[in-house]
Every structure is written in structure tokens, then in C-alpha cells.
Enzyme design. Sequence first.
Site, PDB file in Angstrom:
ATOM      1  N   SER A 186      77.554  76.635  50.546  1.00 18.48           N
ATOM      2  CA  SER A 186      78.370  76.430  51.741  1.00 18.48           C
ATOM      3  C   SER A 186      79.519  75.449  51.521  1.00 18.48           C
ATOM      4  CB  SER A 186      77.492  75.944  52.898  1.00 18.48           C
ATOM      5  OG  SER A 186      76.995  74.658  52.605  1.00 18.48           O
ATOM      6  N   HIS A 230      77.704  68.605  53.948  1.00 18.10           N
ATOM      7  CA  HIS A 230      78.897  69.183  54.560  1.00 18.10           C
ATOM      8  C   HIS A 230      79.964  68.120  54.791  1.00 18.10           C
ATOM      9  CE1 HIS A 230      76.946  73.102  56.288  1.00 18.10           C
ATOM     10  NE2 HIS A 230      77.160  73.160  55.000  1.00 18.10           N
ATOM     11  N   ASP A 273      79.114  73.049  62.283  1.00 18.70           N
ATOM     12  CA  ASP A 273      77.664  72.952  62.183  1.00 18.70           C
ATOM     13  C   ASP A 273      76.919  72.890  63.515  1.00 18.70           C
ATOM     14  OD1 ASP A 273      78.042  72.995  59.534  1.00 18.70           O
ATOM     15  OD2 ASP A 273      77.471  70.909  59.136  1.00 18.70           O
TER      16      ASP A 273
END
Lengths: 171, 229
Positions: free
Chosen positions: A48, A89, A114
Site C-alpha cells: 500500500s 501509511h 484510511d
Amino acid sequence: MFSNVQPRQAAAQLLNFGLILSTAFMMWKGLSVITDSPSPIVVVLSGSMEPAFQRGDLLFLTNRNILQETDVGEIVVYNVKDKDIPIVHRIVRKFGSGAGAKFLTKGDNNVADDTELFPPGKAFLDRTDMIGSVVGYIPFVGYVTIMLSEHPWLKTVMLAIMGLVVVLQRE
Amino acid sequence: MAVSQEKITLYNLADLKNTSDDAIPNYLNSLGFKQSHHLTDVRLGLGYTALALAGACFLWDYKLGFENTKYYTAAAVLLYSVLNGLLTVWIMFVEKGVIYTGTSKSGDTVKIATSTKKNVPQYNLTITTTSKSGKSETIAVSRPFTEWFDAAGHFVALPFQTMLATSIPAVGRLDPQRAQAGQDEKMAAYTPEMLAALVQENSSVARATAETSTTGADTGKKTKQRRKA
């Protein structure tokens, strides 16, 4: 090999084995204390964050804000309650400042932010949800741990080999 | 004469040293030396304390989590490195390779440190004898392992004990027979008993070699059979 082994000698051999394990553990804990993070080194498990990080990259984290506050653009690792896998992230929004600041994160390679990943009823992250910001990485090295977690029998084999080598070899 | 049942690999220097190290306490204690385990006990004490601390740290971290226990963890890490440092200092500067400390009935304290150099099949002994009056004397001896290991890898006690008895006066006094045997050997005058012992030794070597060659043949056969199957 094991005939007429003195108790002290056996104790010393066992100690050598134990000290290897405990020293590794205490070095890990020492790094934890220095970085103030429960897990100062993590392995990237998903794609990701591509192209920044690939699966298997080893990340080094610090959870201290010595020079500046955690801010937009930083790549952070956070834990969500009831999910034991930490997520890596990037921070894309920050509301407020100091200990009460709220953060929104997004994977570079993901379409959406998210919000979906957060627990129900929670639309942002607190600083305390994070276990650290990325300060460095080594590509691909962490793939070993991915292999180990995907094929658990490898762990048993590795431990058995290490134990045997240390017990059977005195020097 | 005492030839060990156990065989070691003659190419393994650590095996040669460890087998010889293990034979020293056996011999000296049989001569009435009272062995002191002080050095080993301190090492084990330091080591196991450090190990227990790491174990406790693991437990509280596992049960209570990192955030709740991080100050205890910090203290444990600090204490652990201190203990490990002490252990290293103890091994490097106090033990210094000492594998035996013992006091004879007459009050002589013998301290034996042994070492080997990588790829050199020599057994280096540093022997410090402290007499009852406190006078201390250090002897350095370096002998090839071939003197007390036969070709098959068996430890042969007689030449090893003779080596110790001739080089350490405090041991020689307790075992005059071996000390004398060493003197005889130096003059190359073999007594009939010595010759008999040597013949016996040689035959046992020959037997051992014969044994290994037969077992070698056996394994050869086995592999052949396996190949057929």
C-alpha cells in the site's frame, strides 16, 4: 559428548545458549527504550505504500518528537485496536497541534484514505495510536520474517538448528 | 594404561583442548588436590542473574505491555548491560583461561590456565603455583597434542599425566612415579615396564585403527547395498 558432563560445565553451556537469546532480547528492548517505541523495527507487509516501500522492506522508527512535532508528509506506523498488524501509511491531514492533534493517514498506493481502516466511530488517529515515524529503511531484508510467518514450520527448524549448534559446540 | 573409550576428531582443536582441559581436574583431584570452583561460580552467578533479569523483563513486557513498564524496562536494560560488562571483564581479566584451581594437602595452590592458537596443535599451559608461605611461581609449558592423543583420537592418560607431573613441581612431589617416568624418558632410557606399556599402547592403537578400518568397510558395504536397492 554428554557422558561424564560435570554439572557446572552443563550449567555453563546452558548459560552460553541463554545469554545469546537474552542479549538479543535486551538489545531489542534497549532500542525500544531509546526510540520510545514498543516496536522500533517493522517489516512492510503490504504494497500500500509503493513505490516508497515494497513488501519485505525493513523500517526503522522513532517515536520521540525531539526537534519537531509529527506533521503532514511523515510516514508513520500505527496500531488499530483489535487488529494486531501495524499499518505503515503517510499523514495527509493534521488538525490542531500538540498532544491533542488529530491525524488522517493514507497509503500512497491506495485510492482512498484510511477512514475505512479505523475502528467504527473513529474518524482520525491520535498521536498515542502511533508507534513511530519512519526514519530509515533497508530494502527487502525483512522478507525473511515474511517467509517465517507464512511458513511457521521454518521457525521451528531454525530454532532447532541454532539450539543444537550452541549446545554441541563448546567454543 | 588408561586410554579413553571416547574418540575425538583429531582435526578439531577445540575438541583437543576441551578433552585435555577435562583431564586436568580428574588427575589433580585424584592426587588429593582440593579443587576450588570460585571462578566458575562467580561467572555462573553473574550470567544467571543477567538471564533471570532478562526473563523477568520479558514477562512483564508480555503481560503488561510496553507503555506501562517502560521505565522498569529501561532500568533492566541498563542493569543487564552492567552485568554483561562485568561478566566480560571477569572472563577476560580475572579468569584469563584458568580451567583449574586447586590446593594440595601440603598447602600449595595450583592455578592452571590453558590456551591454543588457531591452527597450531600446541597445548599452552600457564601454571601459577603459590606455596603456603605465599611465594608464587609461574611456569609456562607448551606441548604438542600428539604426545597424549593416539592416531585414532583416543586420549592417553599416562603421557599427559607425566607431562603435568614433570612440569609442575607441586604435582611431581605428589606423584613421584610419573615425575620419575618423565625423567627417564628424557634420558631415553626405557625401563622394561615402560617398554611393556608402550607396546601395549601401540597394540591398542593398532586395534583401534583396525576397528575403524573394519567399520569403514562396513559402511562401504552398506552404501553398496543401498545403491543396489
